[in-house]
Design a protein around this motif. Structure first.
Motif, PDB file in Angstrom:
ATOM      1  N   TRP A 213       0.858  -1.181   0.000  1.00  0.00           N
ATOM      2  CA  TRP A 213       0.000   0.000   0.000  1.00  0.00           C
ATOM      3  C   TRP A 213       0.897   1.235   0.000  1.00  0.00           C
TER       4      TRP A 213
ATOM      5  N   HIS B  58      -6.043   8.993   7.537  1.00  0.00           N
ATOM      6  CA  HIS B  58      -6.272   8.815   6.101  1.00  0.00           C
ATOM      7  C   HIS B  58      -7.068   7.539   5.870  1.00  0.00           C
TER       8      HIS B  58
ATOM      9  N   GLN C  11      -6.277   5.491   3.139  1.00  0.00           N
ATOM     10  CA  GLN C  11      -5.509   4.841   2.081  1.00  0.00           C
ATOM     11  C   GLN C  11      -5.063   3.424   2.444  1.00  0.00           C
TER      12      GLN C  11
ATOM     13  N   ARG D 202       1.253   5.518   0.694  1.00  0.00           N
ATOM     14  CA  ARG D 202       0.729   6.752   1.292  1.00  0.00           C
ATOM     15  C   ARG D 202       0.959   7.889   0.327  1.00  0.00           C
TER      16      ARG D 202
END
Length: 346
Positions: free
Chosen positions: A46, A256, A258, A48
């Motif tokens: 993942w 966040h 995300q 950021r």
């Protein structure tokens, strides 16, 4: 492309947690090869802000004959290009393993290095054992002995006391799990020595847990439906604690969206929504609304499955609640605990 933090300490911390991740994942793969179908953990990345501020890789368990759910996450988030941020970087390994066999306990651990803009930093050490079937005196004794050896006399009392406070569930008059350690703001002034301390601590946690799990899988080849239900009920308690009390989870979700699936990686595959519903009336306001929102996000099935889309709904329910009631953040994990790193995915 994922860009890593530039500070020397953050680089060393990242190398440490990546090494620990490999150490743990290798042993989980060995368990799959011995007791399951030899399906290795799978890497998921993942980012950021598309990698500009870092990100991470989590290894998710794939052998469903052995594991209910499991992930070993490494992340590093930084703000090298934004001097307005007080936080310079946060580097962490965070893991939760839920075996399929209810006689094998779950385990959570988190080790991280947080560095501020002025260069000052500190380590955080967390480890806790979470059996579904109680009493589990042998596993508790094994984990407790390991914690004493890993922590040493200087830090063991503080770590155990903070752990018991952090994982306390006041409305249910119990704790999540049976053995807890939490050491906050760890910094003796010697970065290399502290890094070595964290490394040996984390490796001892992994070794002890792997030993406990192997012993359980060897001894309990089968289990009853009643034991399976006890596991689902405990997993419901786990979800309840993580999504209503755990400051690290909440902080990560508020910063966040995300990595919602990664942050929700600690949630087991199934829970008991009827049991969760029975706890709504026990909650003080406005937290009763939070539990109801979690119920609304869950499928209306028994047992209740939690797949990726449900994880996203649960994450959003938490985010919406605390944006509406920011004062309710003070009702999480009691004691003098400082919230885990806001970029945490435990």
């Amino acid at each position: 492309m994922r860009i890593n933090a530039s500070s020397t300490e953050a680089k060393h911390a990242n190398k440490l947690v990546e090494g620990l991740q490999n150490y743990f994942v290798t042993k989980l793969n060995d368990i799959s090869a011995t007791f399951g179908t030899a399906k290795n953990c799978e890497a998921v990345e993942w980012l950021r802000d598309e990698g500009r501020h870092g990100g991470g890789i989590r290894f998710e368990t794939r052998d469903e004959t052995v594991f209910n759910r499991g992930s070993v996450n490494v992340s590093q988030v930084h703000y090298d290009d934004d001097t307005s941020k007080k936080l310079s970087s946060a580097t962490a390994i965070s893991s939760i393993i839920h075996p399929k066999n209810p006689h094998a306990p779950s385990m959570h651990m988190h080790f991280s290095w947080t560095q501020m803009r002025d260069g000052k930093g500190y380590w955080r050490l967390m480890a806790d054992l979470n059996p579904s079937i109680l009493p589990d005196d042998v596993s508790k004794r094994t984990f407790d002995i390991m914690l004493n050896k890993a922590a040493g006399q200087t830090f063991i009392e503080e770590g155990l006391a903070q752990g018991d406070r952090y994982f306390n569930i006041p409305v249910l008059k119990r704790t999540r799990g049976i053995s807890h350690f939490y050491l906050e703001n760890f910094n003796t002034g010697n970065f290399e020595a502290d890094k070595a301390y964290v490394k040996q601590f984390a490796e001892k946690v992994v070794d002890a847990y792997i030993g406990i799990t192997v012993q359980a899988l060897q001894h309990y080849i089968s289990y009853t439906q009643e034991e399976r239900q006890r596991q689902i009920d405990y997993h419901t308690l786990y979800l309840f604690q993580v999504l209503t009390l755990d400051r690290g989870t909440t902080s990560g979700l508020l910063v966040h969206d995300q990595n919602d699936v990664g942050i929700m990686g600690s949630i087991p595959s199934h829970v008991n929504r009827e049991l969760l519903a029975s706890w709504v009336e026990k909650m003080p306001k406005p937290q009763d609304e939070l539990v109801q929102a979690l119920l609304d996000a869950l499928p209306n099935e028994t047992p209740t499955p939690i797949e990726e889309e449900t994880k996203r709904k649960l994450a959003n329910a938490v985010r919406v609640h605390y944006k509406k009631y920011p004062e309710a953040l003070s009702m999480q994990a009691s004691g003098d605990i400082i919230p885990p790193t806001v970029e945490n995915h435990s």
